[in-house]
Design a protein around this motif. Structure first.
Motif, PDB file in Angstrom:
ATOM      1  N   ASP A 141       0.792  -1.371  -0.135  1.00 53.14           N
ATOM      2  CA  ASP A 141      -0.035  -0.042  -0.077  1.00 53.14           C
ATOM      3  C   ASP A 141       0.908   1.311   0.015  1.00 53.14           C
ATOM      4  N   ASN A 189      -1.626  -1.464  -4.353  1.00 50.85           N
ATOM      5  CA  ASN A 189      -2.220  -0.059  -4.359  1.00 50.85           C
ATOM      6  C   ASN A 189      -0.755   1.007  -4.795  1.00 50.85           C
ATOM      7  N   ASP A 210      -5.729   6.422  -0.902  1.00 50.55           N
ATOM      8  CA  ASP A 210      -5.115   5.735   0.320  1.00 50.55           C
ATOM      9  C   ASP A 210      -6.121   5.039   1.139  1.00 50.55           C
TER      10      ASP A 210
HETATM   11 MN    MN Z   1      -3.996   2.953   2.461  1.00 47.31          MN
END
Ligand code: MN
Ligand code: BES
Ligand code: ZN
Length: 481
Positions: free
Chosen positions: A255, A305, A332
């Motif tokens: 992430d 991500n 996010d």
């Molecule tokens: Mn995140």
């Protein structure tokens, strides 16, 4: 590590070291010549038997073992942590064959299970990518006062649970250049094949056909294709279960935050953003062995991500599988974007009860620190069952609010919902977001952002992924009525 339960008195327990639990301010009585030494150690005040305190005695008189390790248990004995600390102590001294003995008052199934799990979890080190891994225990043998037949089932269950938790930790420990969605699916496939579970992996094309555009939006900035991993357990056919438990686990293999990028400091930790998914897969490994009387399906959305010319932008609006539209105000806040489609899909496939685990918010860490997992629900009955399972397994869940008044924060001018609220109550608005997709199916959400990873080693556990909620999920299924 080889594990076995052996009959026989404490004097016969052999090994490089023998662990015996010691309650606070109460010298253990082994009925052997070393009892006087043990009484003297306590009388000296140098060792009190406080939780996770350890004392080492060489050549204990009257015992076959080369050394005796007193494992301090405190006043209300937590054998999981006590034996974890003792096992790590033994491992650090490069002992290889470890024995343990439990006296009659600590030989019940819950203590046998806790002690055994403690050893398996304490021995674990996330060092398999180092050129020189640290020394490990080679064998562990447990004996108990009284009838070993009673302890055997608990011992076998503990080995299943400890190994399942360590499997989840292995997944979380891998760096993101190894553990991408495809690799996670490979590991899940291997586990399913070894345990006889059914597995289905839904690829990107199929996700598009199904309409999981919220999940796909998160993945679109990454070169790694997203996957939805589904693992199925069906109970033995003589039981006709009416319930179908769905376990959902967030697996963002890295992430970065996406275009709403995270600060560089600490970003390396975001390899653990797949630990909810790892917990669910670990639980399935245990469930395959424990054979509970309920159908259980694991759903693990696996994505990365990332930031790129193709990445999702703040302000993008996606249509979820449920039909609701979501304005992505912050890329996010991606966990809820992959989970909402997965929850909808689990409901479409007939799950009657849902539990999800996700490293969802930094806010839950602000609220609860690294001790309690945050729990949120739309169904107090399911929550209580999960809480009871967690207590039996020595895992901590704190119930947080999850009610409609928090909904206002998620208003969007242009879509049905925004994917973030304000700063305040961030873990609760995240939970409410998920609830919008789970209702009316009974559902519990566990935010494990604070508990899935240890920043520093504890006496009983190494730094890194903890495998939080693996045992609780397995216990929930195993105790299903
Ligand atoms: Mn995140
Ligand atoms: N994976 C993070 C949450 C997280 C943060 C886990 C710290 C472990 C430690 C999640 O995807 C995230 O980035 N959440 C944001 C949400 C915010 C943008 C509303 C957060 O918590 O900052
Ligand atoms: Zn995340």
């Amino acid at each position: 590590m080889k594990t076995k339960i052996v009959p026989g008195p404490v004097s016969a327990a052999a090994g490089d070291a023998l662990i015996v639990p010691a309650l606070e301010d109460k010298a253990p009585v082994l009925g052997a010549a070393c009892d006087e030494t043990l009484a003297r150690i306590f009388a000296s005040g140098e060792f009190k038997g406080k939780a996770q305190e350890v004392a080492l005695i060489h050549a204990p008189a009257g015992l076959a073992a080369a050394r005796l390790i007193l494992a301090g248990c405190g006043k209300t004995p937590d054998l999981r942590r006590a034996f974890g600390a003792a096992a790590r102590f033994a491992r650090q001294r490069k002992f290889s064959d470890l024995a343990a003995w439990l006296p009659a008052d600590l030989a019940g199934a819950e203590h046998v299970e806790a002690a055994t799990e403690g050893v398996l979890l304490g021995d674990y080190e996330p060092d398999f990518r180092k050129s020189e891994p640290v020394s490990r225990l080679v064998s562990f043998s447990l004996s108990v006062a009284g009838d070993p037949a009673d302890a055997e089932a608990a011992f076998a269950r503990a080995v299943v649970l400890g190994e399942a938790q360590n499997f989840a930790r292995d997944l979380g420990n891998e760096p993101s250049n190894v553990m991408n969605p495809t690799e996670l699916a490979n590991r899940a496939r291997l586990m399913a094949n070894q345990t006889g579970l059914e597995i289905e992996i839904i690829d990107e094309d199929r996700l598009r056909q199904l309409g999981m555009r919220s999940l796909l939006g998160v993945a679109q900035g990454s070169a790694e294709p997203p996957l939805l991993i589904i693992v199925r357990y069906l109970p033995p056919t003589e039981n006709t279960p009416k319930d179908h438990l769905g376990l959902v686990g967030k697996a963002v293999t890295f992430d970065s935050g996406g275009i709403s990028i995270k600060p560089a400091d600490g970003m390396e930790k975001m390899k653990y953003d797949m630990c909810g998914g790892a917990a669910v897969l670990g639980a399935m490994q245990a469930i395959a062995a424990l054979k509970p009387p309920v159908a259980v399906t694991a759903f693990v959305p696996a994505v990365e991500n990332m930031v790129s010319g193709q990445a999702q932008r703040p302000g993008d609006i996606v249509k979820t599988l449920s039909g609701k539209t979501v304005e992505v105000l912050n890329t996010d806040a991606e966990g809820r974007l992959i989970l909402n489609d997965t929850i909808t899909y689990a409901r479409q496939l007939g799950c009657t009860h849902l539990v999800d685990a996700a490293t969802l918010t930094g806010s839950v860490v602000v609220a609860l620190g690294h001790v309690y997992t945050g729990g949120y629900t739309n169904d107090p009955v399911l929550f209580d069952r999960l809480q009871a399972a967690a207590r039996r397994q020595g895992e901590k869940i704190w119930q947080m609010p999850c009610e409609e008044e928090y909904k206002d924060a998620l208003k969007s001018a242009f879509a049905d919902m925004a994917n973030i609220g304000t700063r305040w109550g961030g873990s609760i608005t995240a939970a409410w977001f998920l609830r919008e997709f789970a209702d009316p199916t009974p559902w519990v959400h566990l935010d494990v952002a604070g508990t899935a990873w240890l920043d520093e080693a504890k006496a009983w556990m190494a730094k890194g992924p903890t495998g939080a909620m693996v045992r609780t999920f397995a216990e929930l299924a195993a105790s299903w009525r």
